[in-house]
Design a protein around this motif. Structure first.
Motif, PDB file in Angstrom:
ATOM      1  N   GLU A 111      35.578   1.980 -35.459  1.00  0.00           N
ATOM      2  CA  GLU A 111      34.760   1.613 -36.599  1.00  0.00           C
ATOM      3  C   GLU A 111      35.655   1.171 -37.753  1.00  0.00           C
ATOM      4  O   GLU A 111      36.774   1.653 -37.902  1.00  0.00           O
ATOM      5  N   ASN A 166      42.938  -6.995 -25.878  1.00  0.00           N
ATOM      6  CA  ASN A 166      41.721  -6.862 -25.054  1.00  0.00           C
ATOM      7  C   ASN A 166      40.541  -6.381 -25.889  1.00  0.00           C
ATOM      8  O   ASN A 166      39.582  -5.824 -25.380  1.00  0.00           O
ATOM      9  N   LEU A 180      36.292   1.805 -20.697  1.00  0.00           N
ATOM     10  CA  LEU A 180      36.194   0.521 -21.394  1.00  0.00           C
ATOM     11  C   LEU A 180      37.303  -0.414 -20.938  1.00  0.00           C
ATOM     12  O   LEU A 180      37.102  -1.618 -20.794  1.00  0.00           O
ATOM     13  N   GLY A 217      36.766  -2.578 -18.080  1.00  0.00           N
ATOM     14  CA  GLY A 217      35.705  -3.553 -18.244  1.00  0.00           C
ATOM     15  C   GLY A 217      34.302  -3.007 -18.087  1.00  0.00           C
ATOM     16  O   GLY A 217      33.382  -3.741 -17.771  1.00  0.00           O
ATOM     17  N   ALA A 218      34.142  -1.701 -18.300  1.00  0.00           N
ATOM     18  CA  ALA A 218      32.793  -1.156 -18.302  1.00  0.00           C
ATOM     19  C   ALA A 218      32.178  -1.435 -19.659  1.00  0.00           C
ATOM     20  O   ALA A 218      32.863  -1.371 -20.678  1.00  0.00           O
ATOM     21  N   SER A 219      30.871  -1.754 -19.670  1.00  0.00           N
ATOM     22  CA  SER A 219      30.211  -1.938 -20.961  1.00  0.00           C
ATOM     23  C   SER A 219      30.039  -0.569 -21.594  1.00  0.00           C
ATOM     24  O   SER A 219      30.251   0.462 -20.946  1.00  0.00           O
ATOM     25  N   GLN A 220      29.634  -0.557 -22.841  1.00  0.00           N
ATOM     26  CA  GLN A 220      29.500   0.727 -23.516  1.00  0.00           C
ATOM     27  C   GLN A 220      28.446   1.605 -22.835  1.00  0.00           C
ATOM     28  O   GLN A 220      28.625   2.808 -22.662  1.00  0.00           O
ATOM     29  N   VAL A 267      33.548  -7.231 -22.568  1.00  0.00           N
ATOM     30  CA  VAL A 267      33.562  -6.571 -21.272  1.00  0.00           C
ATOM     31  C   VAL A 267      34.219  -7.459 -20.220  1.00  0.00           C
ATOM     32  O   VAL A 267      35.066  -7.023 -19.435  1.00  0.00           O
ATOM     33  N   THR A 315      36.094  -1.091 -30.602  1.00  0.00           N
ATOM     34  CA  THR A 315      35.449   0.215 -30.462  1.00  0.00           C
ATOM     35  C   THR A 315      35.784   1.136 -31.637  1.00  0.00           C
ATOM     36  O   THR A 315      35.237   2.214 -31.742  1.00  0.00           O
ATOM     37  N   MET A 326      40.110  -3.909 -27.745  1.00  0.00           N
ATOM     38  CA  MET A 326      39.776  -2.485 -27.805  1.00  0.00           C
ATOM     39  C   MET A 326      39.562  -2.043 -29.245  1.00  0.00           C
ATOM     40  O   MET A 326      38.982  -0.990 -29.496  1.00  0.00           O
TER      41      MET A 326
END
Lengths: 526, 276
Positions: free
Chosen positions: B82, B75, A415, A418-421, B105, B80, B77
């Motif tokens: 929850e 960024n 991630l 910059g990788a998408s999920q 992204v 991600t 993060m």
């Protein structure tokens, strides 16, 4: 443990405590060891019983017949096309039967004997010969050697399984005296002392003396049944062959431990079998037909090919349905789904689904796929779908465990660049989890391969004589074939069933071996 | 920290970014009234601070003070995680990165990140570096990609050690090399900002020194934000230092001022080792 307290033991109380703890350790180790010994013992017993049973089915007796392919019999006027020849089982069978009647002229005497000699070979056993000749018409008119499996009961007799008998060698015979109506007597000084002793032993163990034990005396191709005996002389009734043979070599006596009426094979059939064996026309051959023939009502012709192909087609359907659905569901649930009541509910129910008895899936399959959707009965397509329903909770659970074991740092790393999920999951997480996912999927498939109950309910238990060509054809599978064979009454099915079990186990071992191989090859550490 | 430590030979001058100047330029990232919630718990209380370009900003503070959480806002993060919610504005080039129409992204390709524990992908060294440029389409063909891999490894000071074994797995390197590989991986997608979350806490002193030299090199080209537990490290590598305590930004200033002449009592207590 009665050592003196040393430098490390501070007091009697602590020494006692230590002793108790060590005893508990030792006991636990013995429990574990004995559990393993019991498990291994059970496995060994299983392997030995099934293996020894299956060994006797690994080979069988075949009889060869020298026959002339008379065009009038196998390709009569108006039925001489190759298709007709390959279907002319009756013609080929009559050639074989006539060959037997020529070998044993006494069998032609009455209806009963004719039937007894006809039992030697099953009508359908000549089918391969018929097909061979249909494919090579130039053979018509020539003399060829036809081999056909021996009747299953006689096969068992030769293997020493079907009928219990005691073999005793008699002494040399000096003279033979014919008497009227096929009876004759043979004499030799003290020739039958051994046999008399053997008869005494054999009669001792018996409860009812009403039925006379059958004793067959064989010399070369000739066999006679004993009617009266003394130490030097035996009165016999000739079953097959020539009276003169008895002077040529010392005869062998067989005390058959059961009366003729209690057996599936008659004295005459035994006599003819021994004669054919003496002529060198009976050979023990490896039973490849177990893998190349389809199911049959005659054990000597039965094989597992249709069930093996049926199993492969069923597994193909199961794999194509259960693996993608299960793996994608696992990936979604593990990597994408939000954690809330709904997903929790789904999770719990997937675990419940894995614990549902397999026969319930059979009912579901019968109701849904056959009655509602209208798919064909007994087809690998339906069987595969039912087994897929049964397998895919297992695949989901195994796949989720494998996905969970991928460290979160790999996801974070992907991630962060910059990788998408989706890229993170399919470029990094799934490849790392792949060995675990495949292991779970293959073990689930192995379980499905051995499954019987749900397939009974969708009609895959039907007798299938043809090899299925597509997943829509009528078919059965290996475990169901084992189940059907084990229900058959004849004695000969028992070793065949064991042999089929060995084949099924070989397939399962193959799948488990594949799991180990994939693990070793693709397992990565981080 | 004015001393330039020695890896200049490894740096390729043919770069996309203009050459560095020593003076801190206008803020690269400007955070305004940031609040972070984990469920109902507020973990960061209304923090506003700016990060200058071409300089290292260190975030220090005791465990659980929210410095890593704050770093991860930069960024996104935290998306991600929850239950995690971020309020406030984070401006980059005048654009709020917390806007719904900003693609996290794309943002992460501009704001690279290096983690506490080296986490190279279980792939080859080459593929570790090439992965980012590949998914962002930064390279036209194999030669271009080779050039990016070499440039990134050179900038991370790892090229000479691994140039002969680019096909070897990245996980086979030593801990310090792995961490430099992760830095090279972050550089490869041409970010403007590099976030480092305790990048040396899993490394031995020699590897740590190597990373610190590297950070000093990199600040000529990037805006670097580093979270660290080691006050010596903050003093060594950073130009600006922010002290966090219990989710609050207690003090922000030039590193030399924070460590020699803190304005706040709590900062002084912390850097002198009275708590933390």
């Amino acid at each position: 443990m009665s050592k003196k307290p040393g430098a490390l033991t501070t007091s009697a109380a602590s020494a006692k405590h230590l002793k108790r703890r060590r005893a508990a350790d030792g006991r636990f180790r013995y429990y574990g060891l004995s559990a393993i010994v019991v498990a291994l013992g059970a496995l060994a017993v299983l392997a030995v019983t099934i293996g020894s049973q299956a060994m006797s089915a690994a080979s069988y007796h075949v009889v060869s017949y020298e026959v002339t392919l008379d065009p009038a019999v196998i390709a009569p006027e108006g039925a001489s096309r190759p298709e007709d020849i390959s279907r002319n089982v009756d013609g080929f069978y009559s050639l074989v039967r006539d060959n037997l009647l020529n070998t044993f002229p006494e069998a032609g005497a009455d209806r009963n004997s004719r039937r007894e000699v006809s039992d030697f070979v099953t009508r359908l056993a000549v089918l391969p010969t018929a097909r061979l000749v249909a494919g090579n018409p130039e053979l018509i008119g020539s003399r060829i050697s036809v081999t056909a499996p021996l009747n299953d009961d006689l096969d068992l007799y030769l293997k020493g399984i079907g009928v219990r008998e005691r073999k005793i060698r008699a002494g040399a015979i000096s003279s033979v005296e014919p008497a009227p109506e096929g009876a004759f007597q043979v004499s030799g000084a003290g020739a039958f002392n051994g046999l008399l002793a053997g008869l005494t032993v054999a009669n001792e163990g018996r409860k009812d003396d009403a039925v006379q034990l059958d004793v067959l005396l064989t010399s070369g191709v000739s066999t006679g049944r004993l009617t009266e005996i003394s130490a030097d002389t035996a009165h016999l009734e000739l079953l097959t062959g020539r009276v003169a043979d008895f002077t040529e070599s010392a005869p062998t006596a067989r005390i058959i431990q059961s009366a003729e009426s209690e057996r599936t094979i008659s004295n005459k059939q035994i006599a003819w079998t021994l004669a054919l064996q003496d002529m060198g026309r009976i050979k023990r051959a490896p039973r490849w037909t177990l893998l190349t023939n389809s199911d049959s009502t005659y054990p000597e012709l039965a094989g597992g090919l249709s069930a093996i192909v049926g199993s492969l087609l069923t597994m193909l359907v199961t794999a194509l349905v259960a693996m993608p659905v299960g793996i994608l569901a696992a990936v979604y649930l593990e990597e994408f789904a939000p954690r809330n009541r709904v997903t929790e509910f789904i999770e719990v129910n997937i675990n419940n689904l894995a614990a549902v008895p397999s026969i319930v899936f059979g009912l579901l399959g019968a109701a849904l796929f056959i009655n509602f959707i209208g798919m064909p009965r007994s087809a690998p397509l339906v069987g595969g779908l039912v087994l897929a329903l049964m397998t895919f909770p297992v695949v989901i659970i195994a796949s989720r465990a494998a996905l969970k074991s991928v460290p979160p740092s790999v996801r974070a790393g992907a991630l962060a660049v910059g990788a998408s999920q989706m890229q993170t999951v399919f470029h990094h997480v799934v490849p790392l989890a792949a060995p675990g996912i495949l292991t779970g999927a293959i073990l689930g498939m192995a379980r499905a391969l051995g499954e019987t109950a749900p397939l009974l309910l969708i009609g895959m238990v039907a007798f299938v004589g043809d090899v299925p060509k597509s997943p829509m054809d009528e078919s059965t599978v290996m475990p169901v074939l084992i189940f059907s064979w084990s229900n058959n009454a004849e004695r000969a099915w028992e070793p065949l069933t064991a042999a089929m079990i060995v084949i099924l186990l070989a397939f399962l071992l193959l799948m488990n071996g594949l799991v180990v191989f994939l693990r070793r090859k693709y397992e990565r550490r981080w | 920290m004015d001393t330039t430590l020695g890896m200049s030979t490894a740096v390729d001058d043919n770069l996309t970014l203009p050459p560095a100047t020593d003076t801190a330029a206008a803020p690269r990232i400007d955070c305004r009234n940031i609040k972070v919630f984990y469920g109902e718990t507020e973990a960061i209380h209304d923090v506003s601070m700016a990060f200058p370009d071409r300089a290292v900003t260190a975030l220090i503070g005791p465990s659980g003070c929210g410095k890593s959480t704050f770093l991860r806002c930069l960024n996104r993060m935290n998306d991600t995680i929850e239950n995690c919610r971020v309020e406030g504005e984070i401006l980059m080039d005048g654009e709020n990165i917390n806007d719904a129409d900003v693609d996290p992204v794309l943002l992460r390709s501009r704001v690279g990140m290096v983690f506490q524990k080296p986490n190279p992908f279980p792939k080859s060294i080459y593929d570790n570096i090439a992965y980012g440029p590949r998914i962002h389409g930064l390279a036209n063909g194999r030669e271009d990609l080779d050039a990016i891999v070499e440039k990134s490894l050179r900038r991370a000071g790892l090229w000479d050690e691994v140039k002969d074994r680019l096909a070897a797995p990245g996980t086979g390197l030593s801990g310090g090399q792995q961490q430099r590989l992760c830095i090279a991986r972050a550089i490869a997608v041409q970010p403007e900002v590099i976030l480092m979350d305790e990048p040396c806490s899993a490394l031995d002193p020699i590897a740590t020194a190597r990373i610190e030299e590297l950070i000093d090199e990199l600040r000529n080209r990037y805006c670097i934000v580093i979270v660290t537990h080691s006050m010596q490290q903050a003093a060594r590598v950073s130009q600006r230092t922010a002290f966090f305590h219990l989710g609050n930004l207690v003090e922000l200033g030039d590193t030399s001022q924070i460590f020699t002449n803190p304005r706040e009592k709590r900062t002084e207590d912390y850097i002198t080792g009275r708590f933390g």
